[in-house]
Design an enzyme around this catalytic site. Structure first.
Site: not given
Length: 271
Positions: A2-3, A107
């Site tokens: 996500p940016e 992750r």
DNA sequence: AAAAGCCCCTGGATGC
DNA sequence: TGCATCCAGGGGCTTT
């Protein structure tokens, strides 16, 4: 993953629904990047006042205190009225009177951190060195140029570093530099004022359009409703190695900068 | 002060 | 089918 656009799309998709809710229970899964630095039980009974964003952090305002939520590379949040089916990668769950907020993060580069307020040392360590908000009123072309002027690193890496401007990650850095006609390897300090102004505008345009499109879903991003984004379909360079530039037809090139992939058109983007 | 590397971790794609 | 390797949207920390 996500940016800024994905984080903002996530925020918009649940901020209104969670505002005013009262926390009933907190459940933790596997450890995230940092441990939750408060007793989960101590959050029970507090009200969620709203959700703000600073860079790629979500700030869940509580009464009192706040939770800083970062999605890392693979995190996504869902907010649903009912308890979701338990998943192996669901590592933080906030049950409230208005729904269940759940952080899914395979992750586990993401994190949830508590701070009594924004002046708190923990909050300042994470938020204190962040650069300008690209979609905010304070993002000024002259200030941006001044920020770049003292950096000798390649412009792509200066954008990613987040201390001049926040929220521009690996996808949108390549996209914004394409839009501005700037080669990613160009030293930040070498950019003239007009070129910096062009990049300033390109960053705003790319990020704003991505928010409108619901963000990018490359592998698995979804907003808090579980819906995918659509920006990736209109990427000009990101992930298009070897394919023809949509403007001039030159094959898009891929290089490595600071262990990350960068994509650009060698014809449209000048050093 | 700034830049460059190193990690944290899991899963999917690719190659042999 | 099995196994090794590489790559992925981030960023704090340590070392130069």
């Amino acid at each position: 993953m996500p940016e800024l656009p994905e984080v903002e799309v996530t925020r918009l998709s649940f901020a209104g629904r969670i505002a005013g809710a009262r926390i009933q229970a907190v459940h933790l899964g596997k450890p995230l990047r940092w441990p939750l630095n408060c007793a989960p039980q101590s959050l029970v009974g507090r009200q969620v006042r709203g959700v703000r964003r600073r860079g790629k952090y979500l700030l869940l305002d509580l009464d009192p205190g706040l939770l800083l939520i970062h999605l890392g590379m693979s995190g996504s949040l869902t907010f649903a009225p009912q308890l979701p089916a338990p998943g192996v990668h669901d590592h933080f769950e906030l049950r409230t009177t208005q729904g269940v907020l759940c952080l899914h993060d395979p992750r586990r580069f993401g994190a949830v951190v508590y701070a009594p307020d924004e002046q708190d040392a923990t909050a300042r360590k994470l938020l204190g060195k962040l650069g300008m908000e690209p979609l905010g009123a304070g993002f000024d072309a002259a200030l941006f140029h001044a920020g770049l002027a003292r950096r000798r690193a390649p412009i792509k890496q200066v954008l990613l570093a987040g201390d001049v401007v926040v929220g521009v990650g690996n996808i949108y850095a390549s996209e914004a530099l394409f839009l501005a006609g700037i080669r990613p390897t160009t030293q930040a300090c070498k950019l003239s004022r007009p070129r910096a102004a062009r990049l300033h505008q390109a960053i705003r345009e790319v990020l704003a359009r991505a928010v409108e499109q619901g963000g990018s879903t490359l592998r698995d991003f979804s907003n808090a409703h579980g819906e995918a984004g659509h920006f990736q379909a209109q990427a000009m360079v990101y992930g298009r190695q070897g394919q023809a530039c949509k403007v001039c037809g030159t094959p898009i090139r891929a290089i490595r900068q600071g262990q990350r992939s960068t994509y650009f058109c060698s014809h449209c983007q000048k050093p």
